[in-house]
Each structure stands twice: as structure tokens, then as C-alpha cells.
Design an enzyme around this catalytic site. Structure first.
Site, mmCIF file in Angstrom:
data_model
loop_
_atom_site.group_PDB
_atom_site.id
_atom_site.type_symbol
_atom_site.label_atom_id
_atom_site.label_comp_id
_atom_site.label_asym_id
_atom_site.label_seq_id
_atom_site.Cartn_x
_atom_site.Cartn_y
_atom_site.Cartn_z
ATOM 1 N N CYS A 131 0.813 -1.230 0.000
ATOM 2 C CA CYS A 131 0.000 0.000 0.000
ATOM 3 C C CYS A 131 0.843 1.275 0.000
ATOM 4 O O CYS A 131 0.360 2.337 -0.398
ATOM 5 C CB CYS A 131 -0.946 0.005 1.189
ATOM 6 S SG CYS A 131 -2.159 -1.323 1.109
ATOM 7 N N HIS A 267 -3.034 7.549 1.808
ATOM 8 C CA HIS A 267 -3.473 6.245 1.306
ATOM 9 C C HIS A 267 -4.919 6.014 1.750
ATOM 10 O O HIS A 267 -5.282 6.265 2.897
ATOM 11 C CB HIS A 267 -2.554 5.162 1.865
ATOM 12 C CG HIS A 267 -3.050 3.781 1.617
ATOM 13 N ND1 HIS A 267 -3.472 3.356 0.378
ATOM 14 C CD2 HIS A 267 -3.210 2.715 2.453
ATOM 15 C CE1 HIS A 267 -3.858 2.094 0.454
ATOM 16 N NE2 HIS A 267 -3.713 1.690 1.699
ATOM 17 N N ASN A 297 -9.955 0.115 -0.780
ATOM 18 C CA ASN A 297 -8.496 0.203 -0.657
ATOM 19 C C ASN A 297 -7.880 -0.415 -1.912
ATOM 20 O O ASN A 297 -7.951 -1.627 -2.110
ATOM 21 C CB ASN A 297 -8.051 -0.545 0.606
ATOM 22 C CG ASN A 297 -6.552 -0.501 0.817
ATOM 23 O OD1 ASN A 297 -5.791 -0.106 -0.071
ATOM 24 N ND2 ASN A 297 -6.116 -0.930 1.992
#
Ligand code: ACO
Length: 340
Positions: A131, A267, A297
Site C-alpha cells: 500500500c 493512502h 483500498n
């Protein structure tokens, strides 16, 4: 013996405006056409829109069709970013793709993207930091441009996390989505205060946390692709507390405080993590860019997807100070301070 006192910045340092800087010249994104809402998910997973939205802020995510790979999404995002920058692939001499879901174990997805774009010159490679992959890729590319190793680069985050989800594990499969985002980095030599460019970057990792968020397969261990596994509450706690160090580092290197920021583009894992992080850093809610509700996500793709989203592009102005920040499996984490 004379002592020389100089107020000039150290050549190449973050405060030296004469160094070569990388600036963001274009942004682009690509999302699979298929949208899966929380209600769609609840038809085959024991969950609900209420549970997912209240705990994560997610309403829907995009899911790649069969045969639609990370490189397909990356290529589309790259073309959109080149258009946005008013450049063609001939202008580019480096492609860096951040991905944890490459098309193949090898070659690098970046090489597939290079081929799809019809580019045979320059260099292309992947970066694996899950990520936080986009922050890592941007940092590496910025350093290469700063060293004169590349002039113009595509930095892409591209993921098809739907391929590594255990669709019977409701604690993880509701959180993720597929997509890609790209930026074009151009080099420019600084001429003074306020010039567009990447001002500072900061990276961290701590492998002692590697069992908290991982994929239980791989070519060298199981010879399978594996599925994502996560200790959600551990990730949640760490994501809020740990990233403060990299943010404080880039703010200090830039000689600014959180108050000076115009935009925070974190993020997009979970709205509760984003809200808590912004509060801890003292960043006002109206400066926070949120796309997690629409994308879920998307790992390395989430920040460039947000940078290319209308909620950011319609509001950011030249000269604005933008902070990006991410945490990912490993754990890895990082931040970058950018003058738009
Ligand atoms: N639908 C309905 N119920 C669920 C679901 C679901 N999808 N998932 C879990 N539950 C249940 C659990 O079984 C549990 O039930 P029980 O009390 O009967 O045992 C209950 O909900 C509470 O489970 P918790 O795990 O305690 O839920 P929590 O409030 O901690 O939220 C979550 C879970 C959303 C995963 C949270 O821990 C989180 O956001 N963690 C961060 C994870 C993350 O964002 N990871 C992304 C990757 S890392 C990154 O990108 C930064």
C-alpha cells in the site's frame, strides 16, 4: 587560518533550489468498469452495507473483469497521465510501477506497460511495497531524476487485489478494490522559492510486523499466488501511530508546519484511519482528499487515483503544498511533500 561562513544551501540538499527537481506534470487514472457495491457484496458474503460503511467509509469498489490485468489498468492510467501532461511516450525515459499484484512473477509489470505503450527505449521496473508502493516508487524516481539518471518518468500504482482476496473471509474481502493511477514526473532545475516539485520524501519499514498483513503464498515458498491475510486491529493501530514520523520528517525538511499544507492525500485504506491520522497531525478535515468511499483500498493505486480524482484536480492550484502518506504490508510506510 580563516573560518569560512556560508549561508548557501548544501548542494543537492532539500533546501537547495538549484538542484534538479522532479515535478508532477500530469495525472491519470483507470478503473475497471464493473462496480461492486456493499449491497452486491452482501449477496454472497455475510456482511452488510451498514457494517462496512460505518467501520471503513467504503460504499463500493471496482473489480477487474476476467483477463483484465494490472498492466491493462496501468497502461490506461499512463496514457491518461501522458495526455494530461501534453506528452507522448517518446518524452519518457523511465517507467516505475508500484504493484503487489503483478501480471506475472516476472517480467516486471512495468516492462509489460512499456511494451503496451510501444516504448523500446529507456528503463522500466517494479517496486514492491504494497500500500505504500506509490510513495516508494515516487521517492526512487525522484532520486533518479535528481541524479540526472532520468529526465521524464511515468510513476504508476496499479493493482488487481480482487485476485488475491479470500472471498470467503469477510474480514478482508470487503476492504479492497482494483484500479490504477499514474503521474508523469518531469525534471526541472530550481530557480527559487515556490517552484513546483517534490520538496522532500521520507521512507520507513519494520519487518518485525510482516505477519500482520501478508499474502500466504508466493513462488519461492508455496508456489501459489496465495491470499491476503490481516490482523485488522493491529494494522489499524499502527497505521494511525506510526506514520507520524515520516510526516514530521518531510515537514521539517520542507521547513513548514502542518498548518501550511493545502492538501492531505493519504493512502485510502479506511476513513477512520484517515480521520484519526489527520486529527493527530493537526490537518483540517476540509484539506483531506477522500476517495475510499468509491474505490475501497486499492493499495499502491490509491494515492495516484486520488491525485487524479476530480475531488483533487478541481480544487488544487499551482503552488499548493500537498502531503501524501501511506502505510502498507511489511510494515512499510512513507510520505512526500510536493509543491503543485
Ligand atoms: N461484516 C460483518 N461483520 C464483520 C465483518 C464484515 N465484513 N468483518 C468482521 N465482522 C465481525 C467480526 O466477526 C466480529 O464479530 P464478533 O464480535 O461476533 O466476533 C465483529 O465484526 C468485530 O470485528 P473486529 O475485527 O473487531 O472489527 P473492527 O471494528 O476492528 O473493524 C476492520 C475491522 C474494519 C478490518 C478494522 O480493524 C480496520 O479497519 N483495520 C485496518 C485494516 C485496513 O485498513 N487494512 C488495509 C490494509 S493496510 C493499509 O492499507 C493501511
Amino acid at each position: 587560518m580563516q573560518t569560512r561562513v556560508s549561508t548557501a544551501p548544501t548542494p543537492g540538499s532539500a533546501t537547495d533550489d538549484r538542484r534538479i527537481k522532479a515535478r508532477i506534470a500530469g495525472v491519470g487514472s483507470a478503473l475497471p468498469a464493473r462496480i461492486m457495491s456493499n449491497d452486491d457484496l452482501a449477496e454472497f458474503v455475510d456482511t452488510s452495507d451498514e457494517w462496512i460503511f460505518s467501520r471503513t467509509g467504503i460504499k463500493q469498489r471496482h473489480i477487474a473483469q476476467d483477463g483484465e490485468c494490472s498492466s491493462d489498468l496501468a497502461e490506461r492510467a499512463a496514457r491518461a497521465a501522458l495526455d494530461n501532461a501534453g506528452m507522448t511516450v517518446d518524452d519518457i525515459d523511465l517507467i516505475v510501477v508500484a504493484t503487489a499484484t503483478p501480471d506475472n512473477t516476472f517480467p516486471a509489470t512495468a516492462v509489460s506497460v512499456q511494451h503496451r505503450l510501444g516504448m523500446t527505449h529507456g528503463a522500466a521496473f517494479d517496486v514492491a511495497a504494497v500500500c505504500s508502493g506509490f510513495v516508494y516508487a515516487l521517492t526512487v524516481t525522484n532520486a533518479m531524476i535528481g541524479q540526472g539518471m532520468a529526465k521524464r518518468a511515468l510513476v504508476i500504482g496499479a493493482e488487481t487485489f480482487s485476485r488475491i482476496l479470500d472471498w470467503e473471509d469477510r474480514t478482508t474481502c470487503v476492504l479492497f478494490g482494483d484500479g490504477a493511477g499514474a503521474v508523469v514526473l518531469d525534471s526541472s532545475v530550481g530557480v527559487g522559492e515556490g517552484q513546483a516539485g517534490i520538496i522532500a520524501t521520507s521512507l520507513r519499514s519494520d519487518g518485525s510486523h510482516k505477519d500482520k498483513l501478508f499474502v500466504d503464498g508466493g513462488p519461492s515458498s508455496t508456489q501459489t499466488v496465495g491470499h491476503l491475510r490481516m490482523r485488522g486491529q493491529d494494522v489499524f493501530r499502527f497505521a494511525i501511530s506510526a506514520t507520524v514520523d515520516v510526516v514530521e520528517d518531510v515537514l521539517a525538511k520542507g521547513g513548514i508546519t502542518a498548518d501550511d499544507l493545502d492538501w492531505f492525500v493519504p493512502h485510502q485504506a479506511n476513513k477512520r484511519i484517515i480521520d484519526a491520522s489527520a486529527k493527530k497531525l493537526g490537518i483540517a478535515p476540509e484539506k483531506v482528499i477522500l476517495t475510499v468511499q468509491d474505490h475501497g483500498n486499492t493499495s499502491a493505486a490509491s494515492i495516484p487515483l486520488a491525485l487524479a480524482s476530480p475531488s483533487f484536480t478541481a480544487r488544487v492550484r499551482p503552488g499548493d503544498l500537498v502531503l501524501i502518506e501511506a502505510l502498507g504490508g511489511g510494515f512499510t510506510w512513507g510520505a512526500a511533500l510536493i509543491r503543485w
